[in-house]
Design a protein around this motif. Structure first.
Motif, PDB file in Angstrom:
ATOM      1  N   ALA A 143       9.996  12.333  -5.120  1.00  0.00           N
ATOM      2  CA  ALA A 143      11.007  12.145  -6.155  1.00  0.00           C
ATOM      3  C   ALA A 143      10.389  11.617  -7.438  1.00  0.00           C
ATOM      4  O   ALA A 143       9.303  11.061  -7.434  1.00  0.00           O
ATOM      5  CB  ALA A 143      12.049  11.149  -5.643  1.00  0.00           C
ATOM      6  N   PRO A 144      11.091  11.797  -8.575  1.00  0.00           N
ATOM      7  CA  PRO A 144      10.588  11.242  -9.823  1.00  0.00           C
ATOM      8  C   PRO A 144      10.422   9.732  -9.733  1.00  0.00           C
ATOM      9  O   PRO A 144      11.045   9.069  -8.916  1.00  0.00           O
ATOM     10  CB  PRO A 144      11.699  11.611 -10.829  1.00  0.00           C
ATOM     11  CG  PRO A 144      12.422  12.759 -10.200  1.00  0.00           C
ATOM     12  CD  PRO A 144      12.351  12.546  -8.738  1.00  0.00           C
ATOM     13  N   THR A 145       9.560   9.195 -10.602  1.00  0.00           N
ATOM     14  CA  THR A 145       9.238   7.768 -10.568  1.00  0.00           C
ATOM     15  C   THR A 145      10.481   6.909 -10.678  1.00  0.00           C
ATOM     16  O   THR A 145      10.609   5.885 -10.024  1.00  0.00           O
ATOM     17  CB  THR A 145       8.265   7.426 -11.719  1.00  0.00           C
ATOM     18  OG1 THR A 145       7.105   8.255 -11.592  1.00  0.00           O
ATOM     19  CG2 THR A 145       7.861   5.961 -11.652  1.00  0.00           C
TER      20      THR A 145
ATOM     21  N   ASP B  17       3.170   5.867  -3.365  1.00  0.00           N
ATOM     22  CA  ASP B  17       4.263   6.530  -4.073  1.00  0.00           C
ATOM     23  C   ASP B  17       4.011   6.577  -5.576  1.00  0.00           C
ATOM     24  O   ASP B  17       4.386   7.534  -6.256  1.00  0.00           O
ATOM     25  CB  ASP B  17       5.579   5.798  -3.805  1.00  0.00           C
ATOM     26  CG  ASP B  17       6.111   6.087  -2.408  1.00  0.00           C
ATOM     27  OD1 ASP B  17       5.668   7.094  -1.814  1.00  0.00           O
ATOM     28  OD2 ASP B  17       6.944   5.308  -1.919  1.00  0.00           O
ATOM     29  N   ARG B  18       3.414   5.535  -6.103  1.00  0.00           N
ATOM     30  CA  ARG B  18       3.212   5.448  -7.549  1.00  0.00           C
ATOM     31  C   ARG B  18       2.064   6.323  -8.054  1.00  0.00           C
ATOM     32  O   ARG B  18       2.164   6.960  -9.097  1.00  0.00           O
ATOM     33  CB  ARG B  18       2.926   3.988  -7.939  1.00  0.00           C
ATOM     34  CG  ARG B  18       4.142   3.066  -7.831  1.00  0.00           C
ATOM     35  CD  ARG B  18       5.155   3.374  -8.939  1.00  0.00           C
ATOM     36  NE  ARG B  18       6.245   2.400  -8.941  1.00  0.00           N
ATOM     37  CZ  ARG B  18       7.346   2.486  -8.236  1.00  0.00           C
ATOM     38  NH1 ARG B  18       7.510   3.532  -7.429  1.00  0.00           N
ATOM     39  NH2 ARG B  18       8.279   1.556  -8.312  1.00  0.00           N
ATOM     40  N   PHE B  19       0.971   6.353  -7.303  1.00  0.00           N
ATOM     41  CA  PHE B  19      -0.244   6.980  -7.823  1.00  0.00           C
ATOM     42  C   PHE B  19      -0.653   8.239  -7.077  1.00  0.00           C
ATOM     43  O   PHE B  19      -1.634   8.879  -7.455  1.00  0.00           O
ATOM     44  CB  PHE B  19      -1.404   5.973  -7.799  1.00  0.00           C
ATOM     45  CG  PHE B  19      -1.163   4.751  -8.635  1.00  0.00           C
ATOM     46  CD1 PHE B  19      -1.286   4.802 -10.019  1.00  0.00           C
ATOM     47  CD2 PHE B  19      -0.779   3.557  -8.053  1.00  0.00           C
ATOM     48  CE1 PHE B  19      -1.051   3.677 -10.789  1.00  0.00           C
ATOM     49  CE2 PHE B  19      -0.544   2.425  -8.818  1.00  0.00           C
ATOM     50  CZ  PHE B  19      -0.674   2.485 -10.193  1.00  0.00           C
TER      51      PHE B  19
ATOM     52  N   SER C  11       0.834  -1.209   0.000  1.00  0.00           N
ATOM     53  CA  SER C  11       0.000   0.000   0.000  1.00  0.00           C
ATOM     54  C   SER C  11       0.864   1.253   0.000  1.00  0.00           C
ATOM     55  O   SER C  11       0.514   2.266  -0.621  1.00  0.00           O
ATOM     56  CB  SER C  11      -0.931   0.003   1.218  1.00  0.00           C
ATOM     57  OG  SER C  11      -0.186   0.090   2.423  1.00  0.00           O
ATOM     58  N   GLY C  12       2.031   1.199   0.673  1.00  0.00           N
ATOM     59  CA  GLY C  12       2.945   2.335   0.644  1.00  0.00           C
ATOM     60  C   GLY C  12       3.531   2.555  -0.733  1.00  0.00           C
ATOM     61  O   GLY C  12       3.700   3.696  -1.185  1.00  0.00           O
TER      62      GLY C  12
ATOM     63  N   LEU D  62       9.108  -2.427  -4.424  1.00  0.00           N
ATOM     64  CA  LEU D  62       8.688  -3.262  -3.301  1.00  0.00           C
ATOM     65  C   LEU D  62       9.851  -4.093  -2.768  1.00  0.00           C
ATOM     66  O   LEU D  62      10.042  -4.206  -1.553  1.00  0.00           O
ATOM     67  CB  LEU D  62       7.530  -4.169  -3.744  1.00  0.00           C
ATOM     68  CG  LEU D  62       7.011  -5.163  -2.706  1.00  0.00           C
ATOM     69  CD1 LEU D  62       6.527  -4.445  -1.455  1.00  0.00           C
ATOM     70  CD2 LEU D  62       5.885  -6.006  -3.315  1.00  0.00           C
ATOM     71  N   GLN D  63      10.652  -4.665  -3.681  1.00  0.00           N
ATOM     72  CA  GLN D  63      11.773  -5.502  -3.246  1.00  0.00           C
ATOM     73  C   GLN D  63      12.805  -4.676  -2.482  1.00  0.00           C
ATOM     74  O   GLN D  63      13.322  -5.110  -1.433  1.00  0.00           O
ATOM     75  CB  GLN D  63      12.422  -6.176  -4.448  1.00  0.00           C
ATOM     76  CG  GLN D  63      13.571  -7.111  -4.063  1.00  0.00           C
ATOM     77  CD  GLN D  63      14.174  -7.808  -5.274  1.00  0.00           C
ATOM     78  OE1 GLN D  63      13.709  -7.625  -6.399  1.00  0.00           O
ATOM     79  NE2 GLN D  63      15.208  -8.600  -5.050  1.00  0.00           N
TER      80      GLN D  63
END
Length: 324
Positions: free
Chosen positions: A189-191, A65-67, A60-61, A197-198
């Motif tokens: 930060a940028p994507t 960050d992604r969306f 979920s974290g 996740l790893q």
């Protein structure tokens, strides 16, 4: 001095917190009993919730960050809406288990997300010095919303407990509308530079290996929270089994929440005046006293419900055992 946009964003976030943490479904154990579920089935629902939450916390974290925070907060309330709909319409254990999976996802998606969003709002406004105050307001809002929800749930406890989930559904819809108005600045930060996740899992494992004190605190929190949660929810069953009146149940829950609010306000003072070990021992002692007090309380109530003949019979049996 905060800008009008920053103040508006914070006010919307407080509104989201009030809607999301409304404690209207606090009596869900009693609700499921009214729907015909046994204590074993209710315990299974609780287990599914915690297992799903455990497995979904880190992902979920990453999703946040992604969306972005706003999308995740809205998704959290959509999951809550799905949970409410199933609780209102389900008649089998399988559906109830699915409802608790959705509830766990709703919890995970907003866990820490709202506080992180508030911090980014303050970072963009160069007002991070206000974060302690913002956190205090947020926590106070959550506790007040929880208390109001408990009072409403207690009032509806008789034969109208199903309405608690209708109110929960409406509150989730309101939270979605409030979140849609949030303007959260992009300060992350940028994507390409965001950890996956790893990487997050490996970093977390490394921290736990190299910081035994932190590992011990996390383990303590897990065990303490598990025992506290079990006590809190199953004490609802004790109260209903002992035929507590609705005002009594509501009063007990509200007193508990009032103590919780007071503890939040006292935490900085306690941390400044007492060692960490002493505070943890105090927490364990308080929980132990609560558990032992509940056992004694239940025993006294059971004895009070015995008729005079039953007491006499019990006394005779006890005397006979002593003579033998």
């Amino acid at each position: 001095m905060l800008s009008p946009l920053t103040r508006r964003n914070l006010q919307l976030s407080y509104g989201y917190a009030a809607c999301s943490f409304l404690g209207i479904t606090t009596l869900w154990v009693i609700f499921l009993q009214q729907r015909g579920l046994s204590l074993v089935a209710i315990g299974l629902c609780e287990s599914v919730f915690h297992l799903t939450s455990f497995l979904s916390e880190v992902p979920s974290g990453v999703i946040a960050d992604r969306f972005g925070y706003r999308s995740v907060l809205i998704s959290s309330r959509l999951m809550a809406i799905g949970h409410a709909i199933i609780m209102l319409t389900a008649h089998s254990l399988g559906w109830f288990l699915l409802a608790f999976v959705l509830q766990a996802w709703a919890y995970n998606l907003q866990s820490g997300t709202l506080a992180a969003a508030q911090y980014d709002i303050l970072v963009a406004a160069d007002a991070t010095r206000s974060y302690p105050h913002v956190t205090t307001v947020l926590n106070t809002t959550i506790e007040i919303a929880d208390t109001v929800g408990v009072v409403l749930a207690g009032w509806l406890l008789g034969h109208h407990l199903i309405w608690t989930y209708w109110i929960y559904l409406v509150a989730a819809l309101m939270a979605v509308l409030l979140t849609a108005g949030l303007k959260i600045p992009a300060v992350i930060a940028p994507t390409e530079s965001r950890p996956g996740l790893q990487q997050i899992t490996v970093a977390a494992w490394h921290v736990l290996q190299t910081q035994p004190r932190l590992r011990a605190l996390i383990l303590f929190d897990a065990v303490f929270s598990a025992v506290s949660t079990t006590y809190y929810y199953y004490f609802q069953t004790v109260m209903t089994a002992r035929h507590f009146t609705i005002p009594k149940i509501t009063t007990i829950l509200v007193i508990g929440l009032a103590v919780n609010v007071a503890a939040i306000q006292l935490t900085p003072w306690l941390q400044a005046h007492f060692a960490q070990r002493r505070l943890l021992i105090g927490l364990c002692g308080g929980l132990t006293i609560a558990l032992l007090g509940s056992i004694q309380f239940s025993t006294q109530l059971a004895n009070q419900r015995l008729s005079g003949d039953q007491r006499a019979t019990s006394a005779i049996r006890a005397a006979t055992v002593q003579l033998l």
